[in-house]
Scaffold this motif. Sequence first.
Motif, PDB file in Angstrom:
ATOM      1  N   PRO A 151       0.830  -1.201   0.000  1.00 53.85           N
ATOM      2  CA  PRO A 151       0.000   0.000   0.000  1.00 53.85           C
ATOM      3  C   PRO A 151       0.868   1.256   0.000  1.00 53.85           C
ATOM      4  CG  PRO A 151       0.083  -0.934   2.200  1.00 53.85           C
ATOM      5  CD  PRO A 151       0.789  -1.912   1.291  1.00 53.85           C
ATOM      6  N   HIS A 152       0.332   2.329  -0.584  1.00 47.74           N
ATOM      7  CA  HIS A 152       1.072   3.590  -0.626  1.00 47.74           C
ATOM      8  C   HIS A 152       0.072   4.734  -0.553  1.00 47.74           C
ATOM      9  CE1 HIS A 152      -0.205   3.753  -4.859  1.00 47.74           C
ATOM     10  NE2 HIS A 152       0.129   2.475  -4.892  1.00 47.74           N
ATOM     11  N   TRP A 153       0.479   5.824   0.089  1.00 49.33           N
ATOM     12  CA  TRP A 153      -0.380   6.991   0.244  1.00 49.33           C
ATOM     13  C   TRP A 153       0.469   8.187   0.657  1.00 49.33           C
ATOM     14  CZ3 TRP A 153       0.099   3.042   3.755  1.00 49.33           C
ATOM     15  CH2 TRP A 153       0.434   3.385   5.066  1.00 49.33           C
ATOM     16  N   THR A 154      -0.128   9.349   0.650  1.00 44.45           N
ATOM     17  CA  THR A 154       0.526  10.568   1.126  1.00 44.45           C
ATOM     18  C   THR A 154      -0.020  10.921   2.497  1.00 44.45           C
ATOM     19  OG1 THR A 154       0.870  11.401  -1.116  1.00 44.45           O
ATOM     20  CG2 THR A 154       0.936  13.012   0.666  1.00 44.45           C
ATOM     21  N   VAL A 155       0.863  11.130   3.456  1.00 46.58           N
ATOM     22  CA  VAL A 155       0.446  11.470   4.815  1.00 46.58           C
ATOM     23  C   VAL A 155      -0.171  12.869   4.798  1.00 46.58           C
ATOM     24  CG1 VAL A 155       1.202  11.858   7.186  1.00 46.58           C
ATOM     25  CG2 VAL A 155       2.224  10.001   5.832  1.00 46.58           C
ATOM     26  N   ASP A 156      -1.430  12.954   5.193  1.00 46.57           N
ATOM     27  CA  ASP A 156      -2.155  14.227   5.135  1.00 46.57           C
ATOM     28  C   ASP A 156      -2.963  14.412   6.411  1.00 46.57           C
ATOM     29  OD1 ASP A 156      -3.240  16.602   4.286  1.00 46.57           O
ATOM     30  OD2 ASP A 156      -4.781  15.668   3.029  1.00 46.57           O
ATOM     31  N   GLN A 157      -2.251  14.504   7.533  1.00 46.76           N
ATOM     32  CA  GLN A 157      -2.895  14.724   8.826  1.00 46.76           C
ATOM     33  C   GLN A 157      -1.835  15.174   9.828  1.00 46.76           C
ATOM     34  OE1 GLN A 157      -3.552  10.219   8.708  1.00 46.76           O
ATOM     35  NE2 GLN A 157      -3.929  10.673  10.880  1.00 46.76           N
ATOM     36  N   PRO A 158      -2.266  15.728  10.971  1.00 44.75           N
ATOM     37  CA  PRO A 158      -1.301  16.271  11.929  1.00 44.75           C
ATOM     38  C   PRO A 158      -0.472  15.183  12.613  1.00 44.75           C
ATOM     39  CG  PRO A 158      -3.504  17.207  12.251  1.00 44.75           C
ATOM     40  CD  PRO A 158      -3.656  16.046  11.321  1.00 44.75           C
ATOM     41  N   ALA A 159       0.572  15.618  13.312  1.00 43.70           N
ATOM     42  CA  ALA A 159       1.402  14.726  14.113  1.00 43.70           C
ATOM     43  C   ALA A 159       0.527  13.971  15.103  1.00 43.70           C
ATOM     44  CB  ALA A 159       2.467  15.534  14.856  1.00 43.70           C
ATOM     45  N   ALA A 160       0.787  12.667  15.269  1.00 44.88           N
ATOM     46  CA  ALA A 160      -0.078  11.847  16.113  1.00 44.88           C
ATOM     47  C   ALA A 160       0.608  10.514  16.404  1.00 44.88           C
ATOM     48  CB  ALA A 160      -1.420  11.601  15.422  1.00 44.88           C
ATOM     49  N   THR A 161       0.048   9.811  17.383  1.00 49.65           N
ATOM     50  CA  THR A 161       0.456   8.447  17.711  1.00 49.65           C
ATOM     51  C   THR A 161      -0.599   7.497  17.155  1.00 49.65           C
ATOM     52  OG1 THR A 161       1.577   9.148  19.736  1.00 49.65           O
ATOM     53  CG2 THR A 161       0.983   6.825  19.576  1.00 49.65           C
ATOM     54  N   LEU A 162      -0.273   6.810  16.063  1.00 47.24           N
ATOM     55  CA  LEU A 162      -1.167   5.843  15.449  1.00 47.24           C
ATOM     56  C   LEU A 162      -0.601   4.442  15.683  1.00 47.24           C
ATOM     57  CD1 LEU A 162      -1.800   7.667  12.035  1.00 47.24           C
ATOM     58  CD2 LEU A 162      -2.798   8.152  14.280  1.00 47.24           C
ATOM     59  N   TRP A 163      -1.295   3.430  15.153  1.00 43.68           N
ATOM     60  CA  TRP A 163      -0.749   2.082  15.270  1.00 43.68           C
ATOM     61  C   TRP A 163      -1.229   1.225  14.109  1.00 43.68           C
ATOM     62  CZ3 TRP A 163      -3.186  -2.432  18.108  1.00 43.68           C
ATOM     63  CH2 TRP A 163      -4.540  -2.243  18.377  1.00 43.68           C
ATOM     64  N   TYR A 164      -0.621   0.046  13.974  1.00 41.42           N
ATOM     65  CA  TYR A 164      -1.024  -0.876  12.911  1.00 41.42           C
ATOM     66  C   TYR A 164      -1.248  -2.255  13.519  1.00 41.42           C
ATOM     67  CZ  TYR A 164       4.054  -1.975  12.811  1.00 41.42           C
ATOM     68  OH  TYR A 164       5.348  -2.314  13.132  1.00 41.42           O
TER      69      TYR A 164
END
Length: 506
Positions: A151-164
Motif C-alpha cells: 500500500p502507498h499513500w501521502t500522509v495528510d494529517q497532523p502529528a499523532a500516535t497511530l498504530w497498525y
Amino acid sequence: MSSVSSRPRWLRRLLLSLVALVVLVPATVGGCVTWVYTGAALSTVGTDFRNELAIPPLAEGSLGPDGTRVFDLEMQSGRKEFRPGQPTETWGFNGDYLGPTLRARRGERVEVRVRNRLPEASTVHWHGMHLPAAMDGGPHQMVDAGADWAPHWTVDQPAATLWYHPHPHGKTEQHVRRGLAGMFLLDDDIADSLALPSTYGVDDLPVIVQDVKFDGSRLDNSHKIFRNAGFLGEQILVNGTLTPYREVGDELVRLRLLNASTARIYNFGLDDNRSFALIGTDGGLVERPSMLDRLQLSPGERAEIVVRMRPGERTVLRGNPLDAGLDFWQQRFSGGDDRFDILELRAAAALRPSPELPAALVAPELPDGADSVRERPFDLSMGGINNVPMAMDRIDLTLTRGETETWVLRNVDGVPHNFHIHDVRFRVVSVNDAPPPPPLAGAKDTVFVGPNSTVRVAVRFDGPADPDTPYMYHCHLLWHEDQGMMGQFVIVEPGQSAGTAPKHEH
C-alpha cells in the motif's frame, strides 16, 4: 396408618430426593456463582519489576528515487521468552513479537512493503490513518500466506500516535492477541516547534499495553465464563515485556499510551495519585494540556501524557478499577474491579532539566458539527450495529465527500462497547448530552460508549472518493467485532452512487 407411611418405600425415597434437589440445587448453583464472582477480580499491585522495558526499534524507512519513504514489514511466526527459560509461540512483524515503530512526516509519500510469511492469510490495518480505502488494510485487503502487498499513500494529517494491526474478518482478536501490532508515529512542523519531550526511547516512550495469559508454551486464547467483553488476561505486557521498569534521566517524560488489548479497558493513573499532563489523544496533540490523575482508554485508544519526575524517585503506572458506568455484574466480569501494576519509572539521581510545557499546543482541525447535514443513529449491541450483523458483500452507508455528519452512538445492551471509524478523525460533541471531558476533547478515532450511554460525534468525510471500496466502522472490543459488530461505508462524490463491495475468497 398414615397415607405417607402406606406409600411404597421407593416412592418415599423419590419424594425425599426431589425435596433435597429443590433445596440443594439453588444453594449449589448460588454457591458456584458466588465462588466464580469472588474469584473473578484480579490484582497485581505490589509487582516486583524485574525486567527492563523493551523499546521497539524505530524504523524511519528508506527514501526511494522519487522521495517516497519505504518501509518493510514481514509478518512471521516465532518464539519469545516472556518468562526466562519458557519460550512461547508468537507472531510478530520483523521479529517474534510486536513490530518496529514506523515514523513519517506530514506531506510525505509512504509505501509499506508487507510480506505475509504466516501460515494463513491476514491483513495490516493502519489504525487512525487518513488514506484511500484500497490502502486501509481492512478485511477487503487480505494478504494470502506467502503473498506480498504494498500500500502507498501521502500522509495528510497532523502529528499523532497511530498504530497498525491485523483486521481479518472473524479473526481479528486472535491475530492481534498473538502479537501482531506496532506503533506508527507521525510528525509535522507545528509539533516539532513545541517544547515537548521528543527523543524516542529516552524522554519519549512508546507504551504498548496488552493483557495476556500463558498456557504452557502458548498464549491462552480462551474466554472465561461470563466474560461478555471478550478475552481478559491475567498479566500485563508493555512493549512485550513482563513486569517492566524503565530508567529515565529527564525531569519530564512523555508516555505514548496505546491500549493494544483486545477487550480490557484501563483506568490509568500513578500509584501516588500525582497529576500528569494530557497533551495528545488518538488523532494528535490537544489544544492545551490538561492536568489529570486518571485516564481511561478502551481498546484501540491512544493518549500522550507527560509525567514529572524527581531525582532518585520511583513511580508506577497503574491500572485502577473502572468508573465506566458498568453495572454490578459487568463491573466484575468485564474487568472493572481489576488492578494492575503496569510499568515502573525509575528516575536517575540527577535529572536533565526539561522546559516547562507550553500553555497552548495545536489548534484543532476538526468539524464541530455546526454544518452537519444529517444525524445517523448507531445502536450498539452484541446483535450487531443497529441490530444488523456484518456482511462483507453489503455496503451499509454511502457518504458524500466533504460533508459533515453527526453520528449518535448508543449502547443499548449494557455490555461495554466502543466505536472506531476508519479513515477519519472526529470530534466528540457530547456524552449523555453533556460537554465531553478533557480526555475526549481532542481528535478521536475511537471512543468508549458505556452501558446505557449516548455519545455524539461530528465527523467529516474528506475522501478520497471510491464507490467500490469500503471503509469499516465497528466496536474495537475485538471479539465483538469478530461476532459481527461492524459495518462498512463508501465515500462518493456529490451525486454519485455506491458501487458493489468487492468479492474475494476470504
